[in-house]
Design a protein around this motif. Structure first.
Motif, mmCIF file in Angstrom:
data_model
loop_
_atom_site.group_PDB
_atom_site.id
_atom_site.type_symbol
_atom_site.label_atom_id
_atom_site.label_comp_id
_atom_site.label_asym_id
_atom_site.label_seq_id
_atom_site.Cartn_x
_atom_site.Cartn_y
_atom_site.Cartn_z
ATOM 1 N N ASP A 342 0.964 -1.123 -0.408
ATOM 2 C CA ASP A 342 0.059 -0.071 -0.155
ATOM 3 C C ASP A 342 0.235 1.142 0.363
ATOM 4 O OD1 ASP A 342 -2.308 1.836 0.445
ATOM 5 O OD2 ASP A 342 -2.093 1.395 2.503
ATOM 6 N N CYS A 344 2.888 4.705 -1.162
ATOM 7 C CA CYS A 344 2.343 5.778 -1.762
ATOM 8 C C CYS A 344 3.848 6.352 -1.776
ATOM 9 C CB CYS A 344 1.482 6.590 -0.691
ATOM 10 S SG CYS A 344 0.501 7.889 -1.412
ATOM 11 N N VAL A 345 3.830 7.253 -2.982
ATOM 12 C CA VAL A 345 4.849 8.075 -3.122
ATOM 13 C C VAL A 345 4.420 9.596 -4.216
ATOM 14 C CG1 VAL A 345 6.367 5.781 -3.826
ATOM 15 C CG2 VAL A 345 5.800 6.723 -5.885
ATOM 16 N N HIS A 373 -4.000 3.681 -7.345
ATOM 17 C CA HIS A 373 -4.689 4.621 -7.341
ATOM 18 C C HIS A 373 -3.587 5.713 -7.772
ATOM 19 C CE1 HIS A 373 -7.471 2.964 -5.639
ATOM 20 N NE2 HIS A 373 -7.750 2.805 -4.140
ATOM 21 N N ASP A 376 -2.955 9.410 -7.208
ATOM 22 C CA ASP A 376 -1.950 10.045 -5.669
ATOM 23 C C ASP A 376 -0.872 9.444 -5.627
ATOM 24 O OD1 ASP A 376 -4.610 11.037 -4.695
ATOM 25 O OD2 ASP A 376 -6.144 9.770 -4.270
ATOM 26 N N ASN A 378 -0.079 6.141 -4.884
ATOM 27 C CA ASN A 378 -0.883 5.227 -4.422
ATOM 28 C C ASN A 378 -0.688 4.048 -4.778
ATOM 29 O OD1 ASN A 378 -3.487 4.489 -1.314
ATOM 30 N ND2 ASN A 378 -1.277 3.693 -1.750
ATOM 31 N N THR A 415 1.868 3.250 4.011
ATOM 32 C CA THR A 415 0.289 2.861 3.654
ATOM 33 C C THR A 415 0.311 3.922 3.475
ATOM 34 O OG1 THR A 415 -0.981 2.050 4.458
ATOM 35 C CG2 THR A 415 0.700 2.977 6.031
ATOM 36 N N GLY A 416 -0.365 4.424 2.388
ATOM 37 C CA GLY A 416 -0.990 5.357 1.820
ATOM 38 C C GLY A 416 -2.929 5.279 2.878
ATOM 39 N N GLU A 417 -3.286 4.097 2.692
ATOM 40 C CA GLU A 417 -4.656 4.239 3.179
ATOM 41 C C GLU A 417 -4.948 2.547 4.058
ATOM 42 O OE1 GLU A 417 -6.644 4.765 -1.057
ATOM 43 O OE2 GLU A 417 -6.765 2.489 -1.460
ATOM 44 N N ARG B 183 5.607 13.719 1.627
ATOM 45 C CA ARG B 183 5.922 14.376 0.097
ATOM 46 C C ARG B 183 4.688 13.770 -0.425
ATOM 47 N NH1 ARG B 183 11.945 16.322 -2.060
ATOM 48 N NH2 ARG B 183 10.261 17.201 -3.239
ATOM 49 N N THR B 184 4.074 13.419 0.097
ATOM 50 C CA THR B 184 2.847 12.531 -0.181
ATOM 51 C C THR B 184 1.246 13.082 0.366
ATOM 52 O OG1 THR B 184 2.729 10.465 0.923
ATOM 53 C CG2 THR B 184 4.012 10.188 -0.218
ATOM 54 N N VAL B 185 0.349 12.931 -1.361
ATOM 55 C CA VAL B 185 -0.462 13.651 -1.371
ATOM 56 C C VAL B 185 -1.541 12.195 0.020
ATOM 57 C CG1 VAL B 185 -0.644 14.686 -3.318
ATOM 58 C CG2 VAL B 185 -1.863 12.312 -2.908
ATOM 59 N N LYS B 186 -1.461 11.780 0.298
ATOM 60 C CA LYS B 186 -2.179 10.586 1.081
ATOM 61 C C LYS B 186 -0.352 9.856 2.195
ATOM 62 C CE LYS B 186 -5.018 7.196 -0.490
ATOM 63 N NZ LYS B 186 -5.664 6.545 -1.871
ATOM 64 N N GLY B 187 -1.646 9.613 3.445
ATOM 65 C CA GLY B 187 -0.439 8.317 3.779
ATOM 66 C C GLY B 187 -0.928 8.401 6.017
ATOM 67 N N VAL B 188 -1.305 7.409 5.738
ATOM 68 C CA VAL B 188 -2.027 6.430 7.449
ATOM 69 C C VAL B 188 -1.061 5.726 7.685
ATOM 70 C CG1 VAL B 188 -4.363 7.040 6.777
ATOM 71 C CG2 VAL B 188 -2.796 4.694 6.015
ATOM 72 N N ALA B 189 0.346 6.429 7.849
ATOM 73 C CA ALA B 189 1.608 5.989 9.057
ATOM 74 C C ALA B 189 1.483 5.853 10.192
ATOM 75 C CB ALA B 189 2.356 5.675 8.137
ATOM 76 N N ARG B 213 0.926 21.222 -0.846
ATOM 77 C CA ARG B 213 0.830 20.739 -1.802
ATOM 78 C C ARG B 213 -0.347 22.059 -2.549
ATOM 79 N NH1 ARG B 213 -4.516 16.168 -1.796
ATOM 80 N NH2 ARG B 213 -4.229 16.070 -4.875
#
Lengths: 460, 460
Positions: A342, A344-345, A373, A376, A378, A415-417, B183-189, B213
């Motif tokens: 999962d 995300c970069v 995704h 994003d 992700n 982890t992105g999501e 720098r990512t638009v998503k992330g849940v770590a 962003r």
């Protein structure tokens, strides 16, 4: 253990809730959908219908000194909802009422067990829309979505669950009901405790009510742009090109050949089995703007070297391609165990990340499929586990770690999501400095000093 | 006190920074723009240019056991940046470099002292846009905007500062540099520590770098819809009507007659002195959609009983009206001291809240002017203080409290975008339960156990 004094106390405290003793708990409720994540044996399962029952359950657990693990539909992919030994599971499936839909304020108040698609349906009847759309939306609950800060396909334009949660009610500590956030779209009073609870994977308390923000329903049919590419990196370049453009697509999804073939083998949708990578973009811009945006997206696809790219003129065909995207994961999982990444970069690094995944897959002789995704950054590399012998599993875990390291090296996250849960705890250690890990532990210690809630998850 | 050993230690630790001793600190740097908020006397002011200088400054402060107060441009309205006695002020005005603008990834990395409008300007040159637009954007800094989670006019469509911060670097504890987010638009770590720092008003550490962003620049001229109303509540009804409509205006601002008259008296813009309330809406939807949206907005205004409402055909006139909106606060402040509220209510309750404000103003015989980010339910009642005698001031404070209580009773908050600082600590106590206040204090205690950073602010 039906005579377990804990079970008797739980029943006494919550006469209207269902309380199942250890031996009566269906084994499927002891874990989520994370392949390879361990789970323990719960001592009891409580199925409340109202907040006071959750409060009393937590109070009883505090008295007995046992941990509390909350679960929604159990569709998580990181083991976050897995039972820990001796815990009391609180299942939210009976807390499934929509308490209010306020069309003037464009908000809704729901119990945590409301299924995402059920809320969407109810909103649609009133001309409203609840955007967050994880792939699990037909089963997963708003409570679980909030606990994991769930993402999905439309995030690229409309944001993640966090962006739609205005307030929550939760049971914390030894059984105290608190309200965080509220019903306003802005608010900066004190620390953002609401934001802290979103994505906290049940480790700070049990969410008992959620107030979400809604949008007006977009009744226009979206415009879909389809592109096939000969290589992952060419598709990645198209993603960068879209990111840097003026377009704001409502979806930008990538599906690779492993996934396309698995879906085709399963569903016989008539897709070209030789296509290497599919990119799907969608514009839901108003009026003529959607066509304008579709042209921009098409230019991006073509200039990145698409072997074939067109604006879809057939809504049925376009929907079928998005359906193929949704089916990619179950189609692969049919073929054998799959370990789901999962990462995300930063969006500009999508081509490099895809190239790294191919290199890692080749180096370890382990096939890795990709859905993403993409807009994003992700990515969901799906590591296919060819056998269950020790050598094969060892290679799979090396691939898993190498992909995380490559993402971190590009400024990304593990982890992105999907969340940390159990499976990404090592990844979190790789990603964060010891000082940041220490801050993470401080927050857990401050807000759950007894480590009552979902111990062992999220914080390494 | 130029021979203060603390000052000498600060200079020794940061040879390239400017360090001012107590008697050399300009008094204007000891406070922000909050009328009526007390401030103390700082023991030193450090003006660093780089993160290591901030780190060394915090280390020295830890050794000497003195508090640290960070400040940007000092445009805050709640006393959040006010010096506390014996503190070391860290001013970020020389940390004003834009370190990177990444057009592929649509992100920028800036030092905290970069002025909002300067970042906007640099982005515009590259076809990009940094949306958050507090009224102070010509002076206020990104670091200050992040510390207060600043809002502004375009939030109604584009969100607040939080929505644009991807990562920060900060100095915490006894001088440890941490990076939160990325720098990512998503992330849940892990827990959302980044979100916790945004809006924390300098009470958890000193922000030394911000990754934001960006969006593509919208090069189309916006379409403005202007409405005049005979009463505040009629204008409020128009706001509710817009919220419930399918329109997504990029601005929905309210200016009442007190403000209009004050601006007219100052700038002679030729506005009707008899107009009771002005509502300004703006659409920046793409292509033909802006005209369609303007029609929806106009319908909302007219159906709510506007005395006059039109789509503006003169861009110069439209810009002048927005300029009048921006000048409302300084125009009123010219006439005498003004106590600024920042309540935010659920959008559907804007008419009731405006009615309550009128009632409270009448009951206490104290004029209250209104400007509002009406589309967000974020109102800025401006309490005009007729005299400085005890009776007048007592009435002003009663009005201040009564407005907060009315907002809370409607499910609102005492601060939508200005923050708690010093002025709203009592309001926060009114708004939150003791259990939530206790959680707030736990977070402060966990992340700043020595109460080193901006003590006495934010947490009551």
């Amino acid at each position: 253990m039906r005579h377990d004094p804990l079970v008797q106390a739980l029943r006494a405290g919550t006469p209207r809730a269902r309380v199942l003793a250890r031996e009566d708990i269906p084994s499927g409720l002891l874990h989520d959908e994370a392949a390879g994540a361990r789970h323990g044996q719960a001592r009891a399962l409580v199925l409340p219908t109202e907040t006071p029952e959750v409060r009393e359950t937590v109070r009883t657990c505090a008295q007995f000194g046992v941990p509390v693990v909350a679960r929604g539909a159990g569709t998580g992919l990181s083991g976050g909802a897995n039972a820990v030994d001796g815990c009391v599971l609180i299942g939210t499936e009976r807390m499934n009422r929509v308490l209010e839909v306020d069309t003037d304020n464009q908000t809704a108040i729901v119990q945590p067990g409301v299924v995402n698609d059920d809320l969407k349906g109810l909103c649609a009847e009133r001309g409203l829309w609840y955007p967050p759309d994880p792939a699990s939306s037909a089963w997963s609950t708003i409570g679980g979505n909030v606990a994991t800060n769930a993402g999905g396909i439309c995030c690229v334009k409309y944001g993640v669950t966090r962006d739609y949660v205005l307030g929550i009610e939760a049971v914390v500590g030894d059984g105290t009901v608190v309200r965080l956030g509220g019903r306003t779209v802005k608010g900066v009073a004190g620390y953002d405790l609401l934001g802290l609870f979103v994505g906290s994977e049940g480790t700070l308390g049990v969410i008992t009510e959620v107030t979400v923000r809604l949008r007006s329903r977009n009744s226009r049919p979206p415009v879909t742009v389809v592109g096939f590419f000969d290589s992952l990196t060419a598709a990645g370049e198209a993603v960068v090109s879209v990111t840097a453009s003026a377009a704001t697509p409502a979806a930008l999804e990538l599906v690779d050949r492993h996934c396309l073939r698995a879906v085709e083998a399963w569903k016989r949708m008539g897709m070209d089995p030789n296509a290497a990578v599919l990119l799907l973009a969608r514009s839901d811009a108003p009026a003529d703007a959607a066509e304008e945006e579709a042209r921009v997206l098409l230019d991006c696809f073509r200039s990145a070297g698409a072997s074939w790219a067109e604006r879809s003129t057939d809504p049925v065909e376009a929907e079928a391609l998005f359906e193929a995207r949704r089916l990619a994961y179950p189609a692969l999982a049919r073929l054998g165990p799959v370990l789901t990444e999962d990462v995300c970069v930063p969006r500009g690094h999508v081509p490099e990340m895809l190239a790294h995944i191919e290199e890692i897959s080749a180096a370890w002789g382990t096939p890795v499929a990709n859905i993403a995704h993409a807009g994003d950054g992700n990515l969901h590399p799906l590591i296919m586990t060819p056998g269950s012998d020790a050598v094969a599993m060892d290679r799979v875990h090396h691939v898993f770690d190498a992909i995380m390291d490559a993402a971190i090296a590009l400024g990304g996250t593990v982890t992105g999501e999907h969340g940390i849960g159990l499976l990404k705890r090592d990844g979190m250690r790789r990603e964060m400095s010891s000082a940041v890990l220490s801050l993470q532990r401080s927050v857990k210690q401050a807000l759950d000093p007894q480590s009552r809630f979902n111990p062992g998850k999220l914080v390494p």
